[in-house]
Design a protein around this motif. Sequence first.
Motif, PDB file in Angstrom:
ATOM      1  N   ASP A  49      -6.768 -12.599   0.497  1.00 58.79           N
ATOM      2  CA  ASP A  49      -7.057 -11.882   0.174  1.00 58.79           C
ATOM      3  C   ASP A  49      -6.037 -10.997  -1.180  1.00 58.79           C
ATOM      4  OD1 ASP A  49     -10.134 -12.089  -0.091  1.00 58.79           O
ATOM      5  OD2 ASP A  49     -10.081 -10.443   1.948  1.00 58.79           O
ATOM      6  N   CYS A  50      -4.922 -10.868  -0.057  1.00 58.02           N
ATOM      7  CA  CYS A  50      -3.938  -9.766  -0.385  1.00 58.02           C
ATOM      8  C   CYS A  50      -2.922 -10.690  -1.794  1.00 58.02           C
ATOM      9  CB  CYS A  50      -2.970  -9.601   0.195  1.00 58.02           C
ATOM     10  SG  CYS A  50      -3.119  -8.656   1.294  1.00 58.02           S
ATOM     11  N   LEU A  51      -3.362 -11.895  -1.575  1.00 59.42           N
ATOM     12  CA  LEU A  51      -2.567 -13.072  -2.582  1.00 59.42           C
ATOM     13  C   LEU A  51      -3.647 -12.827  -4.207  1.00 59.42           C
ATOM     14  CD1 LEU A  51      -1.074 -15.466  -3.798  1.00 59.42           C
ATOM     15  CD2 LEU A  51      -3.108 -16.535  -3.367  1.00 59.42           C
ATOM     16  N   ALA A  52      -5.143 -12.710  -4.047  1.00 60.98           N
ATOM     17  CA  ALA A  52      -5.840 -12.249  -5.382  1.00 60.98           C
ATOM     18  C   ALA A  52      -5.810 -11.063  -5.880  1.00 60.98           C
ATOM     19  CB  ALA A  52      -7.408 -12.634  -4.905  1.00 60.98           C
ATOM     20  N   MET A  53      -5.747 -10.224  -4.736  1.00 59.53           N
ATOM     21  CA  MET A  53      -4.933  -8.818  -5.801  1.00 59.53           C
ATOM     22  C   MET A  53      -3.910  -8.289  -6.311  1.00 59.53           C
ATOM     23  SD  MET A  53      -7.491  -6.387  -5.018  1.00 59.53           S
ATOM     24  CE  MET A  53      -6.619  -4.823  -5.089  1.00 59.53           C
ATOM     25  N   ALA A  54      -2.771  -9.437  -5.770  1.00 58.56           N
ATOM     26  CA  ALA A  54      -1.192  -8.901  -6.108  1.00 58.56           C
ATOM     27  C   ALA A  54      -1.414 -10.511  -7.739  1.00 58.56           C
ATOM     28  CB  ALA A  54      -0.454  -9.905  -5.753  1.00 58.56           C
ATOM     29  N   GLU A  55      -2.029 -11.416  -7.408  1.00 58.07           N
ATOM     30  CA  GLU A  55      -2.545 -11.920  -8.627  1.00 58.07           C
ATOM     31  C   GLU A  55      -3.606 -11.222 -10.440  1.00 58.07           C
ATOM     32  OE1 GLU A  55      -0.738 -14.202  -9.807  1.00 58.07           O
ATOM     33  OE2 GLU A  55       0.807 -14.999  -8.155  1.00 58.07           O
ATOM     34  N   ALA A  56      -4.419 -10.001  -9.297  1.00 53.79           N
ATOM     35  CA  ALA A  56      -4.900  -9.712 -10.690  1.00 53.79           C
ATOM     36  C   ALA A  56      -4.123  -8.569 -11.026  1.00 53.79           C
ATOM     37  CB  ALA A  56      -6.183  -9.121  -9.915  1.00 53.79           C
ATOM     38  N   GLY A  57      -3.533  -8.061  -9.732  1.00 51.32           N
ATOM     39  CA  GLY A  57      -2.711  -6.458 -10.298  1.00 51.32           C
ATOM     40  C   GLY A  57      -1.818  -7.284 -11.555  1.00 51.32           C
ATOM     41  N   ILE A  58      -0.394  -7.819 -10.918  1.00 50.79           N
ATOM     42  CA  ILE A  58       0.665  -7.825 -11.972  1.00 50.79           C
ATOM     43  C   ILE A  58       1.200  -9.149 -11.934  1.00 50.79           C
ATOM     44  CG2 ILE A  58       1.499  -5.780 -10.736  1.00 50.79           C
ATOM     45  CD1 ILE A  58       3.187  -7.720  -8.624  1.00 50.79           C
ATOM     46  N   GLY A  59       0.368 -10.254 -11.845  1.00 50.09           N
ATOM     47  CA  GLY A  59       0.234 -11.302 -12.183  1.00 50.09           C
ATOM     48  C   GLY A  59      -0.613 -12.246 -13.134  1.00 50.09           C
ATOM     49  N   ALA A  60      -1.075 -13.685 -13.006  1.00 50.49           N
ATOM     50  CA  ALA A  60      -1.322 -14.503 -14.067  1.00 50.49           C
ATOM     51  C   ALA A  60      -2.805 -13.938 -13.637  1.00 50.49           C
ATOM     52  CB  ALA A  60      -1.570 -15.789 -12.865  1.00 50.49           C
ATOM     53  N   GLY A  61      -3.642 -12.814 -12.911  1.00 51.40           N
ATOM     54  CA  GLY A  61      -4.748 -12.841 -13.038  1.00 51.40           C
ATOM     55  C   GLY A  61      -5.281 -11.440 -14.421  1.00 51.40           C
TER      56      GLY A  61
END
Length: 303
Positions: free
Chosen positions: A104-116
Amino acid sequence: MILCFDIGGTTIKGAVARSATDIDTLPRWPTPARDFSAFLAVIAEALKSVGGKIEGIAISIAGVVDPDTRAATVANIPCIDGRDLTAEIEKAFGIPTLVANDADCLAMAEAGIGAGQGHRIVLGAVLGTGVGGGIVVDGKLINTDGFAGEWGHGPAIAAEAGTPRVKIPAFACGCGQKGCVDTVGGARGLERLHRLIHEVDLDSETIIADWQAGDETAARTIDVYVDLVASPLALTINITGATIVPVGGGLSNAEPLLAALDAAVRARTLRRFHRPLVVRGQCRIEPGLIGAAILGLKEFAGG
């Protein structure tokens, strides 16, 4: 400021976060896997080393938290397994605490400042030792209990795969079920498939390197692997409506493998994507810390 931790079986990583992009990492500590007092001592040491008021503690763990009892299930760290970690840390330090699943933390990181970035629905996927996932919609984590997005579990693996077909047993999974994606989709699963097909033990890095070098036996394993993993991932994308799947974990470092998986997934989704869908995560350094920081800032600092 938020004090955040990414707690693994061997190492505890810490950081102080003021925003999603203003994160100062702390020295790493060995994980006291069987000594809860020593575990709390690490948090105390981190608090002591930080100047200024800490508004909350946010923790990423490789496990899940029961939504009713708040008990954590963390198989690789016995001293916190079964504990209400949130309550115990709050009692020990008097600081509001949040505990979240690492995927879940990975998903939040990528959605916030990454590929997402720029996508409404982000499915973060972990292809590491095993398989995990988390879903973020409009910047919000769908489920902080580590349940939503966990496409790695459930009896979803096909009984045969590859060209020509090879029979795939319903391997027992650590979650108690059989035939989960987790049993074949991570690094240990890739090794298990190679052993099944060729009766040879090789580590995942060697299998991938041999495949890239043109080895036919490794290519056969990768063909079966991609065939097995692509279908449940495509189904998860169809169900969630995700328009990007950033991938973390050790296997995400093998970009040709991700490209092969992406092509197979896009051939099986209901919506046809004419751009990469399954991509390498952009938060290459501590996405667990970044995701914990984002969750903590939202929870405790209104960020």
